[in-house]
Design a protein around this motif. Structure first.
Motif, PDB file in Angstrom:
ATOM      1  N   ASN A 163       2.275  -2.373  -2.435  1.00 24.77           N
ATOM      2  CA  ASN A 163       2.004  -1.005  -2.893  1.00 24.77           C
ATOM      3  C   ASN A 163       0.526  -0.661  -2.945  1.00 24.77           C
ATOM      4  O   ASN A 163       0.187   0.513  -3.091  1.00 24.77           O
ATOM      5  N   GLU A 164      -0.354  -1.669  -2.849  1.00 22.68           N
ATOM      6  CA  GLU A 164      -1.796  -1.396  -2.940  1.00 22.68           C
ATOM      7  C   GLU A 164      -2.524  -2.100  -1.803  1.00 22.68           C
ATOM      8  O   GLU A 164      -2.322  -3.302  -1.562  1.00 22.68           O
ATOM      9  N   TYR A 165      -3.400  -1.341  -1.143  1.00 25.83           N
ATOM     10  CA  TYR A 165      -4.152  -1.861  -0.002  1.00 25.83           C
ATOM     11  C   TYR A 165      -5.587  -1.333  -0.029  1.00 25.83           C
ATOM     12  O   TYR A 165      -5.865  -0.277  -0.599  1.00 25.83           O
TER      13      TYR A 165
ATOM     14  N   ARG B 191      -1.252   7.690  -2.726  1.00 27.69           N
ATOM     15  CA  ARG B 191      -2.549   8.154  -3.216  1.00 27.69           C
ATOM     16  C   ARG B 191      -3.651   7.508  -2.393  1.00 27.69           C
ATOM     17  O   ARG B 191      -3.706   6.281  -2.271  1.00 27.69           O
TER      18      ARG B 191
ATOM     19  N   GLN C 146      -9.049   2.970  -0.449  1.00 30.43           N
ATOM     20  CA  GLN C 146      -7.913   2.438  -1.205  1.00 30.43           C
ATOM     21  C   GLN C 146      -6.676   3.300  -0.979  1.00 30.43           C
ATOM     22  O   GLN C 146      -6.747   4.529  -0.964  1.00 30.43           O
TER      23      GLN C 146
ATOM     24  N   VAL D 211      -2.681   3.509  -2.520  1.00 27.72           N
ATOM     25  CA  VAL D 211      -1.705   3.049  -3.511  1.00 27.72           C
ATOM     26  C   VAL D 211      -0.445   3.885  -3.341  1.00 27.72           C
ATOM     27  O   VAL D 211      -0.509   5.122  -3.305  1.00 27.72           O
TER      28      VAL D 211
ATOM     29  N   ASP E 242       3.916   4.392  -4.441  1.00 28.38           N
ATOM     30  CA  ASP E 242       4.902   4.058  -5.467  1.00 28.38           C
ATOM     31  C   ASP E 242       6.090   3.284  -4.900  1.00 28.38           C
ATOM     32  O   ASP E 242       6.960   2.847  -5.646  1.00 28.38           O
TER      33      ASP E 242
ATOM     34  N   PRO F 223      -1.103  -6.797   1.536  1.00 27.14           N
ATOM     35  CA  PRO F 223      -1.295  -6.132   0.242  1.00 27.14           C
ATOM     36  C   PRO F 223      -2.195  -6.954  -0.659  1.00 27.14           C
ATOM     37  O   PRO F 223      -2.322  -8.177  -0.502  1.00 27.14           O
ATOM     38  N   VAL F 224      -2.827  -6.288  -1.606  1.00 31.87           N
ATOM     39  CA  VAL F 224      -3.770  -6.958  -2.504  1.00 31.87           C
ATOM     40  C   VAL F 224      -3.134  -8.147  -3.197  1.00 31.87           C
ATOM     41  O   VAL F 224      -3.779  -9.177  -3.423  1.00 31.87           O
ATOM     42  N   GLN F 225      -1.847  -8.052  -3.518  1.00 31.29           N
ATOM     43  CA  GLN F 225      -1.173  -9.117  -4.248  1.00 31.29           C
ATOM     44  C   GLN F 225      -1.137 -10.441  -3.484  1.00 31.29           C
ATOM     45  O   GLN F 225      -0.924 -11.498  -4.080  1.00 31.29           O
TER      46      GLN F 225
ATOM     47  N   ALA G  24     -11.356  -6.408  -4.310  1.00 36.56           N
ATOM     48  CA  ALA G  24     -10.400  -5.458  -4.885  1.00 36.56           C
ATOM     49  C   ALA G  24     -10.641  -5.242  -6.373  1.00 36.56           C
ATOM     50  O   ALA G  24      -9.989  -4.386  -6.975  1.00 36.56           O
TER      51      ALA G  24
ATOM     52  N   GLN H 106       2.973  -8.051  -9.675  1.00 38.87           N
ATOM     53  CA  GLN H 106       3.957  -8.083  -8.610  1.00 38.87           C
ATOM     54  C   GLN H 106       5.333  -8.589  -9.025  1.00 38.87           C
ATOM     55  O   GLN H 106       6.236  -8.662  -8.193  1.00 38.87           O
TER      56      GLN H 106
END
Length: 532
Positions: free
Chosen positions: A148-150, A186, A235, A237, A239, A269-271, A295, A504
């Motif tokens: 969900n986040e990059y 976003r 960035q 993000v 949902d 992804p950041v995770q 990040a 996560q």
């Protein structure tokens, strides 16, 4: 003043067997998440087009067993391309898709150019965008491993001063591909966009499954605007899980050399970013460029032999490594690392003028794989030849713990004699010449795996890609904690330590009975966590 006394804080982490995520202090890998999968969503960013008759996009599917797969392009209920294929065991199938259907053009408008692959059995997927002397490709991540986040990893554009209308030097860019309906995204660009969204502004869009949104940097052919530039650090993000790609339409590396090439990579992804990376030089190149992207704020990065680097969220550090030197990169927060092949003129004396830029996202050193099946390319007789690429030489770099060298095979043959020592103790690497065709790398009996990336050079042409990425989720124990397997954390008496398992997971169960993502500890002891 008396010296401070330290208490030992031992963390024991356990994870359930649902394959949602895995990490323990004892490295108990109960399940494995790689770039193999049965469902993929991805897209092609805009590339330079010198001649539409030669422009080509390709999808390569490899498999360890014979299986069937389907490729569709567009919205699920109204695809513009829909075909079934099969691939034999331990081989690869390359499919050309009409580029006018699959490639995304322009900036900040919604396109129905998402590409969907489903397979009966696990496969690996690689995507290639080729134009004469401007190509790159990427391993594709399965839907199960999307996030969900990059943050974007790109490069600075440089317009061709002698031919500004050629398309050379046009935008840095990134691409979002949506996998579920009603996905809110976003976006915070790090530079002014082509449609003049301000730097560091935030805007939202809502997309449905199969839709694609590309963002390019502000660009004015023939001039270098003050806002035009490198979208690295932008960035995104969402949902719901999305696929994310970034790079450049066509640029030089570094930005004051000749010549230009497409940059294209899927970004993890950041995770799934890491804290330790090891570099290996590209064969036949005199030097390579690297970028480290943060990040989180207050990220400290140590590159072996270099002073400490301090980065905040979205910031990056670029550095050059001269061949045959290797480097170790350590950070106290997760970072993303990319390796860049430099432009033709940088290495002209050493390489005879072969090669041009490409970008590869590196695996963290604890993200090893056991098997990879991939395809390399050869020299075409002409631009209509089915091999497409003007590549004169192909190579594979393999990095593995030294204890595993005897277990690594390439196309069924041992390659232990090809390895040499890395700067990082207990690691070794190989740079191996390989011909055009399908290849298999395996760790046949060892406990650990390997990392590998493939690349090729020829004339003003090049390509490069990572053969596979390990997405085993790592529990991030909080800022400024470097935690490798079987380590013990040190806690100063009277201090507190925040253990953060990361966002996560769906549930958390600590040995303290806490059920939150984070806990604060201030006593010596044995702690454990179950998360899933």
């Amino acid at each position: 003043m008396q010296p401070r006394k330290y208490l030992k804080l031992i963390i024991v982490l356990t994870v359930n067997l649902n394959c949602y995520g895995i990490v323990t202090a004892q490295e108990n890998n109960l399940c494995h998440k790689s770039t193999e999968g049965t469902e993929f969503w991805f897209g092609f960013m805009e590339n330079r087009i010198y001649n539409a008759d030669y422009h080509t996009v390709l999808v390569t599917v490899s498999s360890r067993k014979s299986t069937n797969f389907k490729i569709t392009v567009g919205l699920p209920n109204a695809p513009v391309y829909n075909r079934n294929f099969s691939v034999s065991a331990n081989s690869a199938k390359t499919v050309e898709i009409p580029w006018i259907m699959a490639e995304t053009f322009g900036s900040e408008s919604i396109s129905n150019t998402g590409i969907h692959i489903t397979a009966d059995d696990p496969v690996s997927v690689y995507a290639t965008n080729w134009d004469p002397n401007s190509s790159d490709n990427s391993v594709i991540h399965p839907v199960a491993n999307l996030g969900n986040e990059y943050f974007a990893m790109c490069y600075e554009p440089r317009v061709d001063p002698e031919n500004p209308l050629s398309g050379n030097g046009r935008n840095s860019q990134f691409l979002v591909v949506v996998t579920e309906d009603n996905t809110t995204i976003r976006i915070k660009p790090s530079k002014v966009t082509d449609q003049l969204a301000p730097k560091d502004s935030i805007f939202e869009i809502v997309l449905n499954k199969g839709q694609v949104f590309q963002v390019q940097s502000e660009n004015d052919l023939g001039t270098h605007l003050s806002g035009q530039g490198d979208l690295t650090g932008s960035q995104v993000v969402a949902d719901k899980p999305v696929a994310f790609f970034s790079g450049a339409l066509s640029t030089t590396v570094p930005n004051w050399h000749c010549c230009w090439d497409h940059l294209y990579e899927q970004i993890p992804p950041v995770q799934s970013w890491g804290r330790r990376y090891l570099t290996v030089p590209l064969k036949t190149r005199s030097a390579d460029l690297f970028r480290v992207l943060a990040a989180k704020n207050n990220t400290t990065v140590h590159i072996s032999g270099e002073p400490l680097i301090y980065l905040n969220v979205g910031e990056f550090h670029e550095f050059e490594v001269q061949a045959p030197e290797t480097k170790r990169i350590l950070s106290d927060n997760p970072v993303l690392v990319a390796q860049f092949s430099q432009s033709n003129s940088v290495d002209s004396a050493k390489t005879g003028g072969d090669g041009d830029p490409f970008m590869i996202i590196l695996n963290p050193a604890d993200r090893l794989i056991k098997t990879a099946i991939f395809q390399t390319y050869g020299i075409p007789n002409n631009f209509t030849d089915p091999d497409y690429f003007g590549i004169q030489a192909n190579y594979v770099n393999i990095l593995t713990p030294t204890s595993e060298i005897a277990n690594i095979t390439l196309n069924g043959q041992p390659v232990s004699s090809e390895f040499k020592s890395h700067d990082e103790n207990s690691w070794s690497f190989a740079q191996i010449d390989i011909p055009k065709g399908t290849h298999i790398i395996e760790n046949i009996t060892g406990n650990e795996g390997f990392m590998a990336f493939v690349y090729g050079f020829g004339g003003l042409e090049s390509y490069g890609f990572n053969v596979g990425y390990n997405f085993d989720l790592q529990l991030d124990l909080g800022e400024n904690i470097v935690f490798f397997k079987r380590d013990t954390l040190l806690l100063c008496r009277g201090d507190e330590l925040i253990l953060d398992a990361g966002p996560q997971f769906d549930y958390y169960k600590w040995s303290t009975l806490a059920t939150a993502q984070t806990i604060t500890v201030n006593e010596e002891g044995l702690y454990w966590l179950e998360a899933g």
